[in-house]
Structures are given as structure tokens and as C-alpha cells.
Write an enzyme that holds these catalytic residues in place. Structure first.
Site, PDB file in Angstrom:
ATOM      1  N   ARG A  72      65.864  67.182  22.961  1.00  0.00           N
ATOM      2  CA  ARG A  72      66.247  68.590  23.006  1.00  0.00           C
ATOM      3  C   ARG A  72      65.125  69.449  22.450  1.00  0.00           C
ATOM      4  NH1 ARG A  72      69.339  69.576  19.487  1.00  0.00           N
ATOM      5  NH2 ARG A  72      69.729  67.519  18.590  1.00  0.00           N
ATOM      6  N   TYR A 201      65.636  66.263  30.740  1.00  0.00           N
ATOM      7  CA  TYR A 201      66.152  65.375  29.697  1.00  0.00           C
ATOM      8  C   TYR A 201      67.590  65.721  29.308  1.00  0.00           C
ATOM      9  CZ  TYR A 201      67.538  63.655  25.258  1.00  0.00           C
ATOM     10  OH  TYR A 201      68.309  63.096  24.275  1.00  0.00           O
ATOM     11  N   LYS A 210      76.013  69.513  25.266  1.00  0.00           N
ATOM     12  CA  LYS A 210      75.775  70.409  24.135  1.00  0.00           C
ATOM     13  C   LYS A 210      75.892  71.885  24.533  1.00  0.00           C
ATOM     14  CE  LYS A 210      75.544  67.244  21.135  1.00  0.00           C
ATOM     15  NZ  LYS A 210      74.638  66.173  21.063  1.00  0.00           N
ATOM     16  N   HIS A 230      80.666  69.035  16.571  1.00  0.00           N
ATOM     17  CA  HIS A 230      79.765  67.899  16.834  1.00  0.00           C
ATOM     18  C   HIS A 230      80.293  66.674  16.069  1.00  0.00           C
ATOM     19  CE1 HIS A 230      75.276  66.409  16.842  1.00  0.00           C
ATOM     20  NE2 HIS A 230      75.962  65.886  17.824  1.00  0.00           N
ATOM     21  N   SER A 252      72.450  64.812  14.782  1.00  0.00           N
ATOM     22  CA  SER A 252      71.972  63.938  15.858  1.00  0.00           C
ATOM     23  C   SER A 252      71.265  62.707  15.281  1.00  0.00           C
ATOM     24  CB  SER A 252      71.008  64.706  16.753  1.00  0.00           C
ATOM     25  OG  SER A 252      71.663  65.835  17.280  1.00  0.00           O
ATOM     26  N   ALA A 253      71.565  61.563  15.882  1.00  0.00           N
ATOM     27  CA  ALA A 253      70.956  60.285  15.482  1.00  0.00           C
ATOM     28  C   ALA A 253      71.199  59.949  14.009  1.00  0.00           C
ATOM     29  CB  ALA A 253      69.463  60.256  15.829  1.00  0.00           C
ATOM     30  N   CYS A 254      72.380  60.291  13.505  1.00  0.00           N
ATOM     31  CA  CYS A 254      72.746  59.945  12.126  1.00  0.00           C
ATOM     32  C   CYS A 254      73.977  59.049  12.060  1.00  0.00           C
ATOM     33  CB  CYS A 254      72.954  61.209  11.298  1.00  0.00           C
ATOM     34  SG  CYS A 254      71.415  62.069  10.942  1.00  0.00           S
ATOM     35  N   GLY A 255      74.381  58.455  13.185  1.00  0.00           N
ATOM     36  CA  GLY A 255      75.381  57.399  13.088  1.00  0.00           C
ATOM     37  C   GLY A 255      76.767  57.677  13.654  1.00  0.00           C
ATOM     38  N   THR A 257      77.852  57.485  16.962  1.00  0.00           N
ATOM     39  CA  THR A 257      78.242  56.449  17.923  1.00  0.00           C
ATOM     40  C   THR A 257      78.554  55.150  17.180  1.00  0.00           C
ATOM     41  OG1 THR A 257      76.863  57.482  19.602  1.00  0.00           O
ATOM     42  CG2 THR A 257      77.523  55.207  20.000  1.00  0.00           C
ATOM     43  N   ASP A 281      80.749  61.907  20.049  1.00  0.00           N
ATOM     44  CA  ASP A 281      79.782  63.005  19.862  1.00  0.00           C
ATOM     45  C   ASP A 281      80.428  64.386  19.711  1.00  0.00           C
ATOM     46  OD1 ASP A 281      76.937  63.596  19.681  1.00  0.00           O
ATOM     47  OD2 ASP A 281      77.149  64.673  21.566  1.00  0.00           O
ATOM     48  N   ARG A 378      67.845  56.582  25.564  1.00  0.00           N
ATOM     49  CA  ARG A 378      69.312  56.677  25.576  1.00  0.00           C
ATOM     50  C   ARG A 378      69.934  55.819  26.665  1.00  0.00           C
ATOM     51  NH1 ARG A 378      71.912  60.562  21.803  1.00  0.00           N
ATOM     52  NH2 ARG A 378      70.126  61.330  20.674  1.00  0.00           N
ATOM     53  N   GLY A 504      79.281  48.259  10.176  1.00  0.00           N
ATOM     54  CA  GLY A 504      80.666  47.806  10.032  1.00  0.00           C
ATOM     55  C   GLY A 504      81.204  47.957   8.615  1.00  0.00           C
TER      56      GLY A 504
HETATM   57  P1  GTP Z   1      73.490  61.512  18.687  1.00  0.00           P
HETATM   58  O1  GTP Z   1      73.853  60.799  19.929  1.00  0.00           O
HETATM   59  O2  GTP Z   1      72.065  61.989  18.685  1.00  0.00           O
HETATM   60  O3  GTP Z   1      74.417  62.616  18.338  1.00  0.00           O
HETATM   61  O4  GTP Z   1      73.443  60.394  17.502  1.00  0.00           O
HETATM   62  P2  GTP Z   1      74.592  59.642  16.670  1.00  0.00           P
HETATM   63  O5  GTP Z   1      75.015  60.486  15.509  1.00  0.00           O
HETATM   64  O6  GTP Z   1      75.649  59.141  17.563  1.00  0.00           O
HETATM   65  O7  GTP Z   1      73.775  58.411  16.016  1.00  0.00           O
HETATM   66  P3  GTP Z   1      73.841  56.844  16.342  1.00  0.00           P
HETATM   67  O8  GTP Z   1      75.161  56.235  16.002  1.00  0.00           O
HETATM   68  O9  GTP Z   1      73.319  56.615  17.692  1.00  0.00           O
HETATM   69  O10 GTP Z   1      72.780  56.282  15.265  1.00  0.00           O
HETATM   70  C1  GTP Z   1      71.447  56.707  15.237  1.00  0.00           C
HETATM   71  C2  GTP Z   1      70.608  55.779  14.404  1.00  0.00           C
HETATM   72  O11 GTP Z   1      71.157  55.617  13.096  1.00  0.00           O
HETATM   73  C3  GTP Z   1      70.512  54.374  15.006  1.00  0.00           C
HETATM   74  O12 GTP Z   1      69.174  53.935  14.927  1.00  0.00           O
HETATM   75  C4  GTP Z   1      71.396  53.539  14.115  1.00  0.00           C
HETATM   76  O13 GTP Z   1      70.977  52.209  14.072  1.00  0.00           O
HETATM   77  C5  GTP Z   1      71.297  54.237  12.765  1.00  0.00           C
HETATM   78  N1  GTP Z   1      72.556  54.050  11.971  1.00  0.00           N
HETATM   79  C6  GTP Z   1      73.819  54.283  12.411  1.00  0.00           C
HETATM   80  N2  GTP Z   1      74.737  53.973  11.455  1.00  0.00           N
HETATM   81  C7  GTP Z   1      74.026  53.559  10.378  1.00  0.00           C
HETATM   82  C8  GTP Z   1      74.392  53.096   9.063  1.00  0.00           C
HETATM   83  O14 GTP Z   1      75.572  53.026   8.689  1.00  0.00           O
HETATM   84  N3  GTP Z   1      73.377  52.773   8.225  1.00  0.00           N
HETATM   85  C9  GTP Z   1      72.060  52.847   8.595  1.00  0.00           C
HETATM   86  N4  GTP Z   1      71.134  52.492   7.709  1.00  0.00           N
HETATM   87  N5  GTP Z   1      71.672  53.262   9.832  1.00  0.00           N
HETATM   88  C10 GTP Z   1      72.632  53.610  10.703  1.00  0.00           C
HETATM   89  C1  SPV Z   2      72.228  64.913  20.150  1.00  0.00           C
HETATM   90  O1  SPV Z   2      71.017  65.174  20.090  1.00  0.00           O
HETATM   91  O2  SPV Z   2      73.037  65.262  19.256  1.00  0.00           O
HETATM   92  C2  SPV Z   2      72.750  64.119  21.287  1.00  0.00           C
HETATM   93  C3  SPV Z   2      71.879  63.878  22.421  1.00  0.00           C
HETATM   94  O3  SPV Z   2      73.909  63.754  21.282  1.00  0.00           O
HETATM   95  S1  SPV Z   2      71.714  65.258  23.448  1.00  0.00           S
HETATM   96  O4  SPV Z   2      72.597  65.095  24.577  1.00  0.00           O
HETATM   97  O5  SPV Z   2      70.334  65.295  23.891  1.00  0.00           O
HETATM   98  O6  SPV Z   2      72.064  66.449  22.730  1.00  0.00           O
HETATM   99 MN    MN Z   3      74.991  64.406  19.386  1.00  0.00          MN
END
Ligand code: GTP
Ligand code: SPV
Ligand code: MN
Length: 595
Positions: A72, A201, A210, A230, A252-255, A257, A281, A378, A504
Site C-alpha cells: 500500500r 497491488y 481497505k 481493522h 498490518s502484518a502484526c498477527g 491472520t 482482517d 501474499r 498458538g
Molecule cells: P495484514 O494482512 O497486513 O493485515 O496482517 P496481519 O495482521 O493479518 O498479520 P499476520 O497474521 O499475517 O502476521 C504477520 C507477521 O507476524 C507474520 O510474519 C507472522 O509470522 C508474524 N506473527 C504473527 N503472530 C505472531 C506472534 O504471536 N508472535 C510473533 N513473534 N510473530 C507473529
Molecule cells: C494490510 O496492509 O493491512 C492488508 C493488506 O491487509 S492490504 O490489502 O494491502 O491492505
Molecule cells: Mn490488514
């Protein structure tokens, strides 16, 4: 005129878009299998998509975007409300007239020599009172095929709209020349309109996600008495069969999923605990007839981060990607046309193509410090593939929420978990969220920034008004409001390694959260909120994590928090008069408790 709908508002708008973009051909997406198969074959024939191993990954396709177009683009994302103050200090703003005038020439004739696809879609189960309709026109088959997974796409979506309503979101997308200098992702909240150009993208072009389900929908929610957040949604089934639902907002990308699909540790599964995924999400939340807060997941699939996903970290996500999935910017194993990404396993393919398209020797390439998959690569996987998809996934009324959890990546400040004193304090806790930036957006990675409610890049109006809306919702919900918590899986030790095992094992924290909702466990009052007694976090079966480690993870460093309070004060200044008084009161109360 379309054969899919008689709705004159849709047809008039589509005619205008055709006149503007001047495509050679126009295709209305009805969502039929025959039509989608045809588009897949066409994309494979042109090289836009690559077909993967039909035995190992049936129905799966690969796509790579340009290296300048992998995340993004927050600096090129605009909220074009008529008044600047309605977009607020956290959004880029431009006068809508000016923005339309600037972009219209860029769309003029942009689809000459191309086909325009018109995609009707529903965010939310078809027929749900919480669902909303969108129409996206695009010149990208990749977008069509992704929208087919991520939304309820096709002719049925028009059933929700009917023949007269004007209540649909108008999305215009063209990849144009994928020129990063001319890339714009623009929301016009008052016009129910999204214009996206020069990107191909995910988050920039799958306009239901989003752009609509958060930026436009947050604005709609404020006006209509609901919330677009979110947040993941999950159900925790207890040994007695009862299921408690919680939502969680992490940046985003903080866990999200990962938490949404977690498999509890053995000690829990043996006792009969199970986690059900409703969403990973986005959540749309609205008070139900019984006065409780109900949530639906407006999406129909998962657009998940690939790197880090493996059998151990997220079995259910990986399982979701084994058929009918689109992979974007991961690596290809050319020996058997499968996919690979960092931490999938320890065996990078020898005969690999890395994400930019270069053929490399995987093990050597990785050993030299390169990444085979882009960190924001992704998968787009259908929700129905998920082994733990909730039986309530398609429930038009959603699921009742017991707890709302905030969280982010903080190396030191935030403890493993704490509970807010009440809804107002919980709103404050959400508003002071901060997290290290990730590869999900372009720009520096690992810098701590304030990201209130994980909505900084996604709130479609003034963040001060957004907090006021949260406070208002709390008043409506009263004593039926979900309890609000904050978690942090990312505290690090002196070597910079994560202390908490995460994944887990986060079930152990959810367990305490559910007990708090049910009033079956005590808590300790600290200056920042209620915390567990360390012994109330179950560490049975954990390697190297004891109740002492938990105590350490729960420690609140008053000096760090005093610094934090100063940072919040600075941040709050941005919002001027729009900062609800309740929020500055909460900040003062925090400062007093820390003194
Ligand atoms: P978006 O799709 O961008 O919104 O991301 P998201 O919030 O769904 O994040 P996602 O679950 O894909 O996790 C992103 C990254 O964080 C991955 O590299 C995971 O391996 C890592 N991660 C997720 N959960 C944990 C956790 O409990 N501990 C640690 N250390 N890393 C984690
Ligand atoms: C995020 O960045 O929070 C995502 C991926 O979930 S995107 O669809 O690019 O926003
Ligand atoms: Mn997201």
C-alpha cells in the site's frame, strides 16, 4: 445497458466510466464458473498469471507485480471530503473538485486497447442486513480473479441492491502504466466513490477491501450507527460447547491472520478447546436486537502475508492456500511449479525464480542474505478452504462480541496483556496504540508510530470524530458493551529476541481474557489497567517460559510509561478541538496514576 441489472444508477455510472476510459471491450462479470475459467485461461495465455502444479496446488495461480508496486502507498492515498477538517490531520486531503480535475485526464482513454471488467460485489453475506454493495470497474483480470475470492462477486450482488437504490460504492480502477509517480488511491466519502490508478497491488486495487470496507465504510458507519474496523473475528469454543467471540485490531502484518486461525496448545485441545475463524482482517460491527454488539466479516477470503506462514506457525492458513488460491510475489520452485517463501520450511528450492522474476539457486541466494519472496508477498485464499472456518461465517446477523482486543509490535513498553477499566478507558487504550511499521506499506520498516485502533491508514474521516463515535457507541451499548483489552506478543529480550512464544500459545492469553469477560478470575490494578496475576496465565507445557517470565512480560516500567504519556500528549495536540474531552481526561488520569 447491462443484462445483469436494471438499476439506472448503476447503468448511468458505468456508461460514464466507459465514456471516460474508452475501453475496446466491456465485460460484465456475472461470477459464473465458465466466465472465470475463461478469464483464468486468458491471463495464463498472456503471461499475466502463471499456472501452478495441478496435482499439488489445484486451481492455483501465480502473479508477480512490478518491484515498484508491492505494498500500500500511504503517502499517495487521499481522503477527499469536501471540507479539509472532515479528513482530519492523519489523512492526506485534497479538494474533491481539484482531485477529480487532476485524475479525469489520467483516466481519459486509459483503457484504449484494453477490456473493461465491471464487477458487482457484496461486502458481507448476500442478504445480510449489514452487507453493502460495490461495483468496481477495472482493466485488470488479476483484480477480477482476486475479487472473485475476496468478495461475494457476480450477478447475485445486484439482488441486494435492487432496481432503484443508489446505495452502492463506485470503484474505478486502472493499472494505467503502473507509474509510481502518477499513482493515486483516492476515496471520496461523500460521493461513495473510490478512484485508484497506476497500481496493480492488492490493497491499492481490490477496492472492496481497505478502500471500501474500511475507509468508506468507517464514514458510513459513523453516519449510520455502526463501526467498520481493522479487526479479525474469532470464536473460542470451550469444553462445554459454548462459543465466545472476540475481535482484535492489530496493525498490518502484526498477527491478525495468525490469531484468527490459531490452534490451541495441546493442553487446551485435549480439554476440548477449539478456535473458529470468522474473519482475519475486517469487521463490521453493529448493535443487535438484544443490545449486544454483533460482527460480520465483510470479506469472503483471506489476503494474507505469506512469509512466516508454515505448518507450525499457522497450519490453517497454509491449508487454506492448497487449492484455488492466487499467490502474489512469492518464489516459484520450477522443478514442480509449487511456491516457496521465507520460513515455509528450511529448504529453499534449488531451481527457483525469486519474486522479481530472476532464476536463482535458492539455497545460495538465501545464504547470501537475499529474500526469495517479497516480505509483503501474499496469498489470496477462499475462506471456505479454511479448516477452522466458523459455521457462523455466513450468518447474516453476525456473531455477538464479548471482547475487543487491541495490540501492536512494541519491543518494551506494552505488557503481554492488560484490560481497560471500562469502555471509555478502552477507547483511550485503542487511541494510544503504537506499533513498529512493517512491509505492508511502502516506507521504513521497524519505526514506532502511533496507529490508533490500527486504523491510522484506514479511517475515512477525522480521527477525533472517530473517537467520539467510539465513545457514542459505548453509550449505546451500555453494560452490554464488550470488554476492551490490549495485548503485545512482541516484547523482546536484551538480544532482541521475542520473549513470548506467540502463535498458538496466544490461546493462553485469550483464556484469561475470556475468564475476565465471564468474571471468573481476579486481576491486579496497575496504573495502565487491570493485569493478570502472573500465575493466572497458564504456562503448562511451555518450554522455558515460567510464571516468572510471565511476571516479567507483565511488568509496567513507570519511567517508560511517563515518556509514553508525553508522546501521547504530543500526538493528541494534532487533533485540536476535535479531541473528545473524555480522551484528554483519560490521559490526565493516566499521568496521575503514574506520578
Ligand atoms: P495484514 O494482512 O497486513 O493485515 O496482517 P496481519 O495482521 O493479518 O498479520 P499476520 O497474521 O499475517 O502476521 C504477520 C507477521 O507476524 C507474520 O510474519 C507472522 O509470522 C508474524 N506473527 C504473527 N503472530 C505472531 C506472534 O504471536 N508472535 C510473533 N513473534 N510473530 C507473529
Ligand atoms: C494490510 O496492509 O493491512 C492488508 C493488506 O491487509 S492490504 O490489502 O494491502 O491492505
Ligand atoms: Mn490488514
Amino acid at each position: 445497458m447491462s443484462t445483469l441489472t436494471k438499476n439506472p444508477n448503476v447503468n448511468k455510472w458505468v456508461d460514464e466510466m466507459i465514456a471516460l476510459c474508452k475501453p475496446d471491450k466491456v465485460v460484465w462479470i456475472d461470477g459464473s464458473k465458465a466466465q472465470l475459467d475463461g478469464l483464468r485461461n486468458e491471463a495464463i495465455a498472456t503471461g499475466e498469471m502463471i499456472k501452478l502444479n495441478e496435482e499439488k496446488l489445484p486451481g492455483c495461480l501465480y502473479h508477480r507485480t512490478l518491484p515498484n508496486d508491492v505494498a500500500r502507498v500511504e503517502d499517495r492515498t487521499f481522503i477527499c471530503s469536501r471540507k479539509k477538517e472532515d479528513a482530519g490531520p492523519t489523512n492526506n486531503w485534497c479538494d474533491p473538485k481539484e482531485m477529480y480535475a487532476k485524475l479525469t485526464p489520467m483516466y481519459d482513454g486509459v483503457m484504449k486497447g484494453r477490456t473493461m471488467y465491471i464487477i458487482p460485489y457484496s461486502m458481507g453475506p448476500i442478504g445480510s442486513p449489514l452487507a453493502k454493495v460495490g461495483v468496481e470497474v477495472t482493466d485488470s483480470i488479476y483484480v477480477v480473479l482476486n475479487m472473485a475470492i475476496m468478495t461475494r462477486m457476480g450477478a447475485d450482488a445486484f439482488k441486494n441492491l435492487g432496481d432503484v437504490s443508489d446505495d452502492f460504492v463506485r470503484g474505478l480502477h486502472s493499472k494505467a502504466d503502473v507509474d509510481p509517480e502518477k499513482r493515486y488511491i483516492v476515496q471520496f466519502p461523500e460521493d461513495n466513490t473510490i478512484w485508484s490508478i497506476n497500481s496493480a497491488y492488492g490493497g491499492n486495487v481490490l477496492l472492496g477491501k481497505k478502500c471500501f470496507a474500511l475507509r468508506i465504510a468507517s464514514y458510513q458507519g459513523k453516519n449510520e450507527g455502526w463501526m467498520a474496523e481493522h479487526m479479525l473475528i474469532l470464536g473460542i469454543e470451550k469444553p462445554n460447547g459454548e462459543i465466545k467471540y472476540v475481535t482484535a485490531a492489530f496493525p498490518s502484518a502484526c498477527g491478525k491472520t495468525n490469531l484468527a486461525m490459531l490452534i490451541p496448545p495441546e493442553g487446551y485441545t485435549k480439554r476440548g478447546y477449539k478456535v473458529w475463524t470468522v474473519g482475519d482482517d475486517i469487521a463490521w460491527l453493529k448493535p443487535g436486537e438484544d443490545g449486544r454488539l454483533y460482527a460480520i466479516n465483510p470479506e469472503n477470503g483471506f489476503f494474507g502475508v505469506a512469509p512466516g506462514t508454515n505448518e507450525k506457525s499457522n497450519y490453517n492458513a497454509l491449508a487454506s492456500t492448497r487449492k484455488n488460491t492466487i499467490f502474489t510475489n512469492v518464489a516459484i520452485n520450477n522443478d514442480d511449479m509449487t511456491v516457496w517463501w521465507e520460513k515455509l520450511d528450511k529448504n529453499p528450492p534449488v531451481n527457483a525464480t525469486e519474486w522479481k522474476g530472476e532464476k536463482v539457486n535458492g539455497p545460495e541466494y538465501v545464504a547470501a542474505g537475499n529474500k526469495l519472496a517479497h516480505p509483503n508477498s501474499r496469498f489470496t485464499a477462499p475462506a471456505e478452504n479454511c479448516p477452522c472456518i466458523s459455521p457462523e461465517f455466513n450468518n447474516p446477523n453476525g456473531v455477538p462480541i464479548s471482547a475487543i482486543i487491541f495490540g501492536g509490535r512494541r519491543a518494551k513498553t506494552a505488557p503481554l496483556v492488560y484490560q481497560s477499566f471500562n469502555w471509555q478507558h478502552g477507547t483511550f487504550v485503542g487511541s494510544i496504540m503504537a506499533s513498529e511499521t512493517t512491509a505492508a506499506a511502502t516506507g521504513a520498516v521497524g519505526v514506532v508510530r502511533r496507529d490508533p485502533m490500527a486504523m491510522l491508514p484506514f479511517c475515512g474521516y477525522h480521527m477525533g470524530d472517530y473517537w467520539a463515535h467510539w465513545l457514542e457507541m459505548g453509550k449505546i451499548l451500555g453494560d452490554k458493551a464488550p470488554k476492551i483489552f490490549n495485548v503485545n506478543w512482541f516484547r523482546t529480550d536484551d538480544n532482541g529476541d521475542f520473549i513470548w512464544p506467540g502463535y498458538g500459545d496466544n490461546m493462553r492469553v485469550l483464556d484469561w481474557i475470556i475468564d475476565r469477560c465471564e468474571g471468573t478470575v481476579d486481576a491486579v490494578e496497575t496504573p495502565i489497567g487491570y493485569e493478570p496475576k502472573p500465575e493466572d496465565i497458564n504456562v503448562e507445557g511451555l518450554d522455558g517460559i515460567t510464571t516468572e517470565t510471565v511476571a516479567d512480560l507483565l511488568s509496567v516500567d513507570k519511567n517508560l510509561w511517563k515518556e509514553e504519556a508525553k508522546g501521547i500528549e504530543e500526538f493528541y495536540k494534532k487533533f485540536g478541538e476535535k479531541l473528545p474531552k473524555e480522551m484528554s481526561d483519560e490521559l490526565k488520569a493516566l499521568e496521575a496514576r503514574l506520578a
